[in-house]
Design a protein around this motif. Structure first.
Motif, PDB file in Angstrom:
ATOM      1  N   LEU A 164      36.677  49.857  37.879  1.00  0.00           N
ATOM      2  CA  LEU A 164      36.470  49.472  36.485  1.00  0.00           C
ATOM      3  C   LEU A 164      36.585  47.961  36.341  1.00  0.00           C
ATOM      4  O   LEU A 164      35.928  47.355  35.494  1.00  0.00           O
ATOM      5  N   PHE A 165      37.463  47.360  37.134  1.00  0.00           N
ATOM      6  CA  PHE A 165      37.492  45.908  37.310  1.00  0.00           C
ATOM      7  C   PHE A 165      36.878  45.597  38.665  1.00  0.00           C
ATOM      8  O   PHE A 165      37.116  46.325  39.639  1.00  0.00           O
ATOM      9  N   GLU A 166      36.114  44.524  38.716  1.00  0.00           N
ATOM     10  CA  GLU A 166      35.503  44.156  39.992  1.00  0.00           C
ATOM     11  C   GLU A 166      36.468  43.367  40.869  1.00  0.00           C
ATOM     12  O   GLU A 166      36.528  43.566  42.083  1.00  0.00           O
ATOM     13  N   PHE A 195      44.514  40.349  35.132  1.00  0.00           N
ATOM     14  CA  PHE A 195      44.453  39.235  34.186  1.00  0.00           C
ATOM     15  C   PHE A 195      44.431  37.932  34.987  1.00  0.00           C
ATOM     16  O   PHE A 195      45.450  37.261  35.164  1.00  0.00           O
ATOM     17  N   LEU A 196      43.263  37.577  35.469  1.00  0.00           N
ATOM     18  CA  LEU A 196      43.126  36.469  36.415  1.00  0.00           C
ATOM     19  C   LEU A 196      43.501  35.103  35.854  1.00  0.00           C
ATOM     20  O   LEU A 196      43.985  34.249  36.613  1.00  0.00           O
ATOM     21  N   PRO A 197      43.312  34.816  34.548  1.00  0.00           N
ATOM     22  CA  PRO A 197      43.636  33.461  34.066  1.00  0.00           C
ATOM     23  C   PRO A 197      45.089  33.040  34.258  1.00  0.00           C
ATOM     24  O   PRO A 197      45.376  31.845  34.322  1.00  0.00           O
ATOM     25  N   LEU A 198      46.019  34.014  34.335  1.00  0.00           N
ATOM     26  CA  LEU A 198      47.425  33.648  34.497  1.00  0.00           C
ATOM     27  C   LEU A 198      47.970  34.007  35.884  1.00  0.00           C
ATOM     28  O   LEU A 198      49.160  33.863  36.135  1.00  0.00           O
ATOM     29  N   ALA A 199      47.111  34.459  36.768  1.00  0.00           N
ATOM     30  CA  ALA A 199      47.540  34.702  38.148  1.00  0.00           C
ATOM     31  C   ALA A 199      47.763  33.362  38.846  1.00  0.00           C
ATOM     32  O   ALA A 199      47.282  32.315  38.401  1.00  0.00           O
ATOM     33  N   ALA A 219      46.965  32.531  44.827  1.00  0.00           N
ATOM     34  CA  ALA A 219      46.753  33.937  45.180  1.00  0.00           C
ATOM     35  C   ALA A 219      45.289  34.202  45.492  1.00  0.00           C
ATOM     36  O   ALA A 219      44.398  33.728  44.786  1.00  0.00           O
ATOM     37  N   PRO A 220      45.024  34.971  46.543  1.00  0.00           N
ATOM     38  CA  PRO A 220      43.637  35.310  46.865  1.00  0.00           C
ATOM     39  C   PRO A 220      43.083  36.368  45.920  1.00  0.00           C
ATOM     40  O   PRO A 220      43.822  37.181  45.362  1.00  0.00           O
ATOM     41  N   ILE A 221      41.773  36.353  45.745  1.00  0.00           N
ATOM     42  CA  ILE A 221      41.085  37.398  44.979  1.00  0.00           C
ATOM     43  C   ILE A 221      40.807  38.573  45.901  1.00  0.00           C
ATOM     44  O   ILE A 221      40.362  38.397  47.037  1.00  0.00           O
ATOM     45  N   LEU A 222      41.107  39.773  45.417  1.00  0.00           N
ATOM     46  CA  LEU A 222      40.773  40.995  46.153  1.00  0.00           C
ATOM     47  C   LEU A 222      39.775  41.783  45.313  1.00  0.00           C
ATOM     48  O   LEU A 222      40.068  42.165  44.175  1.00  0.00           O
ATOM     49  N   LYS A 223      38.601  42.010  45.860  1.00  0.00           N
ATOM     50  CA  LYS A 223      37.580  42.787  45.165  1.00  0.00           C
ATOM     51  C   LYS A 223      37.929  44.271  45.270  1.00  0.00           C
ATOM     52  O   LYS A 223      38.208  44.775  46.353  1.00  0.00           O
TER      53      LYS A 223
END
Length: 255
Positions: free
Chosen positions: A82-84, A66-70, A74-78
């Motif tokens: 099912l989630f990219e 749930f990226l909007p509340l992260a 915090a870095p994005i990890l691909k």
């Protein structure tokens, strides 16, 4: 209402059925090393994590989808599953390796595990506002629920669909007020309601013997009658229990 508050409401709606989550075992065990990004598949949504340390226990950081509340830090990890994409969080958990191997599917390694560990420590020291604190508290509860179900997997009974339907019909035809009852006795059987479901505790002459458990005349379990067997996904069943609803049959010969 602020944008963050709207996101929190959306998130709460998305996890309203989390108490019915069922973790799925993997078909093939994965090699789980430090830096491994993994997934736990469920009947609901997948859970992701990255392994920080591995000794007697596996320590991992939770990756939120749930990226909007992260955290903005915090870095994005691909993960390309099912989630990219996921985001790293400061939420850290431990689990025994044999349990992890039954449920964790390795996806990919990260290039710099120490950098991930350092970032987790940085995220732990950030100040989070009310909405983010509530969000992460809910995320933590969800992961702890999942881990508890994984740890107790061998004790858990998931009733088949026809049993759930019979329970729903019983509720419709026999109104019983929710009493908050936590313990009940059905014959010699002690039943305890806890946050995960309904636990069964057997009389001494049944313990560790082989038997069958029937609910609404449907077989739901066959095996060793060990204390603490847990029936899931039938909320408030304890209020409807009677000797006609649940039945225990021994299937071995007493020594």
């Amino acid at each position: 209402m602020s944008l963050l508050e709207r996101f929190l409401l959306l998130y709460k709606e998305s996890i309203k059925d989390i108490t019915s989550v069922i973790p799925n075992k993997v078909e093939l065990e994965s090699e789980l090393g430090v830096g491994t990004v993994f997934v736990i598949y469920t009947n609901w949504l997948p859970f992701y994590g990255v392994i920080l340390d591995k000794d007697e226990m596996i320590k991992f950081a939770y990756l939120t989808t749930f990226l909007p509340l992260a955290s903005l830090e915090a870095p994005i990890l691909k993960v390309n599953d099912l989630f990219e994409e996921t985001k790293l969080t400061h939420l850290v958990f431990e689990i025994e390796e044999p349990v992890a191997k039954r449920f964790f599917k390795a996806l990919k390694p990260v290039k710099h595990p120490q950098q991930i560990r350092d970032t987790v420590e940085k995220l732990k020291n950030l100040h989070y506002g009310r909405i983010h604190r509530e969000f992460f508290n809910l995320e933590e509860k969800s992961v702890r629920l999942l881990l508890q179900l994984m740890n107790e997997d061998e004790k858990i009974i998931y009733p088949p669909h026809q049993v759930i339907e019979k329970f729903r019909q019983l509720i419709q035809t026999k109104a019983v007020a929710a009493t908050g009852m936590k313990t009940s006795r059905v014959g010699d059987l002690i039943v305890v309601q806890d946050e995960l479901g309904m636990r069964l505790f057997f009389p001494d002459e049944y313990k560790s013997r082989s038997g069958e458990i029937y609910l609404f005349d449907e077989l739901i379990f066959r095996g060793k009658l060990n204390d603490g067997l847990l029936i899931r996904n039938l909320p408030n069943l304890i209020s409807y229990l009677s000797e006609g609803v649940i039945e225990i049959k021994l299937t071995d010969q007493e020594n």
